[in-house]
Design an enzyme around this catalytic site. Structure first.
Site, PDB file in Angstrom:
ATOM      1  N   SER A  20       7.181 -15.904 117.933  1.00  0.00           N
ATOM      2  CA  SER A  20       5.768 -15.893 117.528  1.00  0.00           C
ATOM      3  C   SER A  20       5.038 -17.095 118.112  1.00  0.00           C
ATOM      4  O   SER A  20       5.390 -18.249 117.853  1.00  0.00           O
ATOM      5  CB  SER A  20       5.656 -15.902 116.013  1.00  0.00           C
ATOM      6  N   HIS A  45       5.187 -12.168 120.085  1.00  0.00           N
ATOM      7  CA  HIS A  45       4.390 -11.787 118.913  1.00  0.00           C
ATOM      8  C   HIS A  45       3.161 -12.696 118.854  1.00  0.00           C
ATOM      9  O   HIS A  45       3.284 -13.919 118.875  1.00  0.00           O
ATOM     10  CB  HIS A  45       5.259 -11.941 117.661  1.00  0.00           C
ATOM     11  N   ASP A  47      -0.134 -13.687 116.704  1.00  0.00           N
ATOM     12  CA  ASP A  47      -0.731 -13.609 115.361  1.00  0.00           C
ATOM     13  C   ASP A  47      -2.213 -13.946 115.391  1.00  0.00           C
ATOM     14  O   ASP A  47      -2.592 -15.108 115.513  1.00  0.00           O
ATOM     15  CB  ASP A  47      -0.021 -14.603 114.437  1.00  0.00           C
ATOM     16  N   MET A  49      -5.587 -14.305 113.415  1.00  0.00           N
ATOM     17  CA  MET A  49      -6.044 -14.513 112.032  1.00  0.00           C
ATOM     18  C   MET A  49      -7.526 -14.835 112.026  1.00  0.00           C
ATOM     19  O   MET A  49      -7.984 -15.678 112.810  1.00  0.00           O
ATOM     20  CB  MET A  49      -5.292 -15.679 111.406  1.00  0.00           C
ATOM     21  N   HIS A  78      -0.465  -8.871 116.365  1.00  0.00           N
ATOM     22  CA  HIS A  78      -0.523  -8.622 114.921  1.00  0.00           C
ATOM     23  C   HIS A  78      -1.911  -9.024 114.438  1.00  0.00           C
ATOM     24  O   HIS A  78      -2.227 -10.213 114.372  1.00  0.00           O
ATOM     25  CB  HIS A  78       0.595  -9.455 114.266  1.00  0.00           C
ATOM     26  N   MET A  80      -4.294  -9.826 111.852  1.00  0.00           N
ATOM     27  CA  MET A  80      -4.536 -10.176 110.444  1.00  0.00           C
ATOM     28  C   MET A  80      -6.033 -10.400 110.298  1.00  0.00           C
ATOM     29  O   MET A  80      -6.509 -11.520 110.090  1.00  0.00           O
ATOM     30  CB  MET A  80      -3.726 -11.430 110.082  1.00  0.00           C
ATOM     31  N   MET A 149       5.920  -7.281 106.339  1.00  0.00           N
ATOM     32  CA  MET A 149       5.675  -8.712 106.138  1.00  0.00           C
ATOM     33  C   MET A 149       6.656  -9.235 105.089  1.00  0.00           C
ATOM     34  O   MET A 149       6.655  -8.774 103.943  1.00  0.00           O
ATOM     35  CB  MET A 149       4.244  -8.967 105.668  1.00  0.00           C
ATOM     36  N   PHE A 155       0.434 -18.108 107.501  1.00  0.00           N
ATOM     37  CA  PHE A 155       1.043 -19.366 107.946  1.00  0.00           C
ATOM     38  C   PHE A 155       2.481 -19.135 108.405  1.00  0.00           C
ATOM     39  O   PHE A 155       3.180 -18.292 107.842  1.00  0.00           O
ATOM     40  CB  PHE A 155       1.049 -20.389 106.799  1.00  0.00           C
ATOM     41  N   GLY A 156       2.889 -19.919 109.389  1.00  0.00           N
ATOM     42  CA  GLY A 156       4.284 -19.917 109.780  1.00  0.00           C
ATOM     43  C   GLY A 156       5.083 -20.818 108.847  1.00  0.00           C
ATOM     44  O   GLY A 156       4.515 -21.523 108.004  1.00  0.00           O
ATOM     45  N   GLY A 157       6.390 -20.762 108.965  1.00  0.00           N
ATOM     46  CA  GLY A 157       7.243 -21.707 108.262  1.00  0.00           C
ATOM     47  C   GLY A 157       7.452 -21.451 106.780  1.00  0.00           C
ATOM     48  O   GLY A 157       7.935 -22.330 106.065  1.00  0.00           O
ATOM     49  N   ASP A 184       8.605  -9.740 109.728  1.00  0.00           N
ATOM     50  CA  ASP A 184       7.820 -10.917 110.132  1.00  0.00           C
ATOM     51  C   ASP A 184       7.684 -11.897 108.973  1.00  0.00           C
ATOM     52  O   ASP A 184       7.047 -11.609 107.962  1.00  0.00           O
ATOM     53  CB  ASP A 184       6.433 -10.419 110.571  1.00  0.00           C
ATOM     54  N   GLY A 185       8.281 -13.074 109.178  1.00  0.00           N
ATOM     55  CA  GLY A 185       8.133 -14.147 108.204  1.00  0.00           C
ATOM     56  C   GLY A 185       9.460 -14.637 107.666  1.00  0.00           C
ATOM     57  O   GLY A 185      10.227 -13.869 107.081  1.00  0.00           O
ATOM     58  N   GLY A 206       9.019 -17.464 114.412  1.00  0.00           N
ATOM     59  CA  GLY A 206       8.131 -18.526 114.867  1.00  0.00           C
ATOM     60  C   GLY A 206       8.829 -19.863 114.816  1.00  0.00           C
ATOM     61  O   GLY A 206       9.322 -20.378 115.823  1.00  0.00           O
TER      62      GLY A 206
HETATM   63  C1  DX5 Z   1       2.606 -15.187 109.391  1.00  0.00           C
HETATM   64  C2  DX5 Z   1       2.711 -14.590 110.776  1.00  0.00           C
HETATM   65  C3  DX5 Z   1       4.047 -14.739 111.366  1.00  0.00           C
HETATM   66  C4  DX5 Z   1       4.496 -16.150 111.603  1.00  0.00           C
HETATM   67  C5  DX5 Z   1       5.959 -16.196 111.281  1.00  0.00           C
HETATM   68  O1  DX5 Z   1       1.358 -14.909 108.876  1.00  0.00           O
HETATM   69  O2  DX5 Z   1       2.388 -13.210 110.744  1.00  0.00           O
HETATM   70  O3  DX5 Z   1       4.187 -13.982 112.559  1.00  0.00           O
HETATM   71  O4  DX5 Z   1       4.317 -16.600 112.930  1.00  0.00           O
HETATM   72  O5  DX5 Z   1       6.373 -17.521 111.273  1.00  0.00           O
HETATM   73  P1  DX5 Z   1       7.831 -17.952 110.800  1.00  0.00           P
HETATM   74  O6  DX5 Z   1       8.807 -17.238 111.684  1.00  0.00           O
HETATM   75  O7  DX5 Z   1       7.804 -19.421 110.994  1.00  0.00           O
HETATM   76  O8  DX5 Z   1       7.968 -17.533 109.361  1.00  0.00           O
HETATM   77 ZN    ZN Z   2       2.879 -11.934 112.599  1.00  0.00          ZN
END
Ligand code: DX5
Ligand code: ZN
Length: 230
Positions: A20, A45, A47, A49, A78, A80, A149, A155-157, A184-185, A206
């Site tokens: 990601s 991927h 993202d 937003m 993706h 969002m 999801m 957010f990542g992480g 994803d996530g 990600g």
């Molecule tokens: C979250 C995103 C994900 C994100 C995943 O809203 O849709 O694609 O990048 O990040 P990780 O792999 O760090 O959970």
């Molecule tokens: Zn995503």
């Protein structure tokens, strides 16, 4: 349908790690993407937003447009965003190979699916952790990919939500072999195997790729763990 870059045939059921871009270095996107591509990735991927559907803003059309000529990766975008119908055209034109939209903002999913198909790219549908699989069931047969999801988007992480495994299992039973099931996530070394065993074949990562000191090594390790779990 084959990707525009010709690199990824969605109907082929193989395990794929989808790094990601959200966790890449935003000051050096093309270099980071080039590294994972050289390391064997097939799919990226992306993202998007809008700060409205999710409480964060990431990047939009111009970033994808600038990355497109630098990479042959399959661009898995993706969305969002609150209004996928309005923006699908520009995101397709920018070079997305697949657009995935959220069922939570789609009272008439078939209209969005038909519109994305008319843009001659692949179409995916996704659902938040709080949305039951039954919400997408009527539209599932018309899409190329379902994205589950496994965190609340934005957010990542974040940590993987364990109940996503039941949802993956449930949705897997609705899919044909030529349709992909993406998760994803929170996918990392500790969660990837369970997600694959629950039916996922495409694993977004990600932090577990771009957030690591050696993203290529991390991606290959995830791929190996995923393949061993199948
Ligand atoms: C979250 C995103 C994900 C994100 C995943 O809203 O849709 O694609 O990048 O990040 P990780 O792999 O760090 O959970
Ligand atoms: Zn995503």
């Amino acid at each position: 349908m084959t990707s525009r870059s010709g690199e990824w045939d969605l109907s082929e059921s193989r395990i794929r790690i989808a790094p990601s871009l959200l966790s890449a270095d935003f000051g050096r996107l093309a270099e980071d993407v080039g590294r994972i591509e050289a390391g064997g990735a097939e799919v990226l991927h992306l993202d998007v937003m809008d700060g409205h559907f999710v409480p964060n803003i990431s990047f939009g059309v111009p970033v994808i447009e600038k990355l497109r000529p630098t990479s042959k990766l399959f661009f898995d975008t993706h969305l969002m965003i609150t209004d996928p119908l309005k923006y699908a055209g520009p995101f397709a034109k920018a070079g997305s190979d697949l657009l995935t939209f959220h069922i939570e903002v789609a009272p008439e999913p078939m209209a969005i699916i038909e519109h994305i198909r008319s843009l001659d790219i692949n179409v995916g549908i996704t659902l938040n952790p709080g949305t039951p699989a039954s919400a997408i069931a009527p539209a599932v047969e018309a899409v190329d990919l379902v994205l589950v999801m496994s965190v609340w988007p934005g957010f990542g992480g974040q940590a993987f939500i364990a109940s996503s495994l039941d949802k993956l299992r449930e949705i897997r039973t609705l899919l044909r072999p030529d349709q992909r099931l993406e998760v994803d996530g929170g996918i990392d070394r500790t969660t990837v195997a369970a997600a694959v065993r629950a039916g996922a074949d495409t694993l977004v990562a990600g932090s577990a790729v771009f957030g690591q000191p050696d993203p290529i090594k991390a991606m290959i390790e995830l791929q190996e763990l995923a393949e061993a779990a199948r």
